[in-house]
Design a protein around this motif. Sequence first.
Motif, PDB file in Angstrom:
ATOM      1  N   GLN A 184       0.719  -1.243  -0.025  1.00 36.67           N
ATOM      2  CA  GLN A 184      -0.169  -0.090   0.034  1.00 36.67           C
ATOM      3  C   GLN A 184       0.853   1.474  -0.002  1.00 36.67           C
ATOM      4  O   GLN A 184       0.479   2.179  -0.644  1.00 36.67           O
ATOM      5  CB  GLN A 184      -0.966   0.146   0.891  1.00 36.67           C
ATOM      6  CG  GLN A 184      -2.215  -1.166   0.839  1.00 36.67           C
ATOM      7  CD  GLN A 184      -2.924  -0.588   2.793  1.00 36.67           C
ATOM      8  OE1 GLN A 184      -2.898  -0.291   3.357  1.00 36.67           O
ATOM      9  NE2 GLN A 184      -3.269  -2.127   3.030  1.00 36.67           N
ATOM     10  N   ALA A 185       2.020   1.399   1.175  1.00 33.09           N
ATOM     11  CA  ALA A 185       3.129   2.260   1.007  1.00 33.09           C
ATOM     12  C   ALA A 185       3.577   2.622  -0.963  1.00 33.09           C
ATOM     13  O   ALA A 185       3.464   3.645  -1.027  1.00 33.09           O
ATOM     14  CB  ALA A 185       3.788   2.124   1.411  1.00 33.09           C
ATOM     15  N   TRP A 186       4.118   1.712  -1.519  1.00 34.01           N
ATOM     16  CA  TRP A 186       4.375   1.948  -2.670  1.00 34.01           C
ATOM     17  C   TRP A 186       3.806   2.387  -3.291  1.00 34.01           C
ATOM     18  O   TRP A 186       4.208   3.021  -4.320  1.00 34.01           O
ATOM     19  CB  TRP A 186       4.585   0.591  -2.489  1.00 34.01           C
ATOM     20  CG  TRP A 186       6.191  -0.166  -3.582  1.00 34.01           C
ATOM     21  CD1 TRP A 186       6.351  -0.482  -4.965  1.00 34.01           C
ATOM     22  CD2 TRP A 186       7.052  -0.383  -2.521  1.00 34.01           C
ATOM     23  NE1 TRP A 186       7.671  -0.517  -5.036  1.00 34.01           N
ATOM     24  CE2 TRP A 186       8.388  -0.627  -3.942  1.00 34.01           C
ATOM     25  CE3 TRP A 186       7.745  -0.467  -2.220  1.00 34.01           C
ATOM     26  CZ2 TRP A 186       9.386  -0.661  -3.084  1.00 34.01           C
ATOM     27  CZ3 TRP A 186       9.156  -0.392  -0.940  1.00 34.01           C
ATOM     28  CH2 TRP A 186       9.901  -0.656  -2.231  1.00 34.01           C
ATOM     29  N   GLY A 202       3.911   6.207  -5.301  1.00 34.29           N
ATOM     30  CA  GLY A 202       3.698   6.086  -6.172  1.00 34.29           C
ATOM     31  C   GLY A 202       5.353   5.385  -6.689  1.00 34.29           C
ATOM     32  O   GLY A 202       6.269   5.715  -8.034  1.00 34.29           O
ATOM     33  N   VAL A 203       6.058   4.248  -6.020  1.00 34.30           N
ATOM     34  CA  VAL A 203       7.249   4.046  -6.099  1.00 34.30           C
ATOM     35  C   VAL A 203       7.693   3.464  -7.777  1.00 34.30           C
ATOM     36  O   VAL A 203       8.296   3.467  -8.257  1.00 34.30           O
ATOM     37  CB  VAL A 203       7.793   2.927  -5.656  1.00 34.30           C
ATOM     38  CG1 VAL A 203       8.991   2.223  -5.949  1.00 34.30           C
ATOM     39  CG2 VAL A 203       7.352   3.256  -4.235  1.00 34.30           C
ATOM     40  N   SER A 204       6.784   2.307  -8.630  1.00 35.09           N
ATOM     41  CA  SER A 204       6.546   1.840  -9.529  1.00 35.09           C
ATOM     42  C   SER A 204       6.279   2.538 -10.617  1.00 35.09           C
ATOM     43  O   SER A 204       6.035   3.446 -10.767  1.00 35.09           O
ATOM     44  CB  SER A 204       5.563   0.854  -9.678  1.00 35.09           C
ATOM     45  OG  SER A 204       5.695  -0.121  -8.786  1.00 35.09           O
ATOM     46  N   LEU A 230       7.401   5.146   5.509  1.00 39.06           N
ATOM     47  CA  LEU A 230       5.653   5.117   5.248  1.00 39.06           C
ATOM     48  C   LEU A 230       4.840   3.508   5.619  1.00 39.06           C
ATOM     49  O   LEU A 230       4.533   3.917   6.770  1.00 39.06           O
ATOM     50  CB  LEU A 230       4.893   5.104   3.842  1.00 39.06           C
ATOM     51  CG  LEU A 230       3.481   5.299   4.039  1.00 39.06           C
ATOM     52  CD1 LEU A 230       2.924   6.767   4.993  1.00 39.06           C
ATOM     53  CD2 LEU A 230       2.899   5.688   2.562  1.00 39.06           C
ATOM     54  N   ALA A 231       5.464   2.759   5.383  1.00 40.56           N
ATOM     55  CA  ALA A 231       4.887   1.434   5.639  1.00 40.56           C
ATOM     56  C   ALA A 231       5.702   0.978   7.634  1.00 40.56           C
ATOM     57  O   ALA A 231       4.515   0.710   7.878  1.00 40.56           O
ATOM     58  CB  ALA A 231       5.744  -0.039   4.895  1.00 40.56           C
TER      59      ALA A 231
END
Length: 78
Positions: free
Chosen positions: A15-17, A21-23, A74-75
């Motif tokens: 969810q944090a990813w 907007g990591v990807s 964040l996670a």
Amino acid sequence: TIEGLSPEGLSKLQQAWIAIGVSQCGYCQPGQIITAQDLLNQKPNPTDDDIDSAMSNNICRCGTYNKIRQAIHLAAKE
């Protein structure tokens, strides 16, 4: 496997990813997320140095390292 992180749906890390907007291309994401989850299992509140050290063997061709670090923090907060 990444599919086994959370049988109930997306894990806090996944969810944090998404929230950060990591990807970008997604090629390295399973390895990045599994490594990050292992780090959080060992150190629930990692420092930047902890994250950099744990993630150093995973290469992201898109260069999203700062976002990866943000998502792990964040996670860890949740």
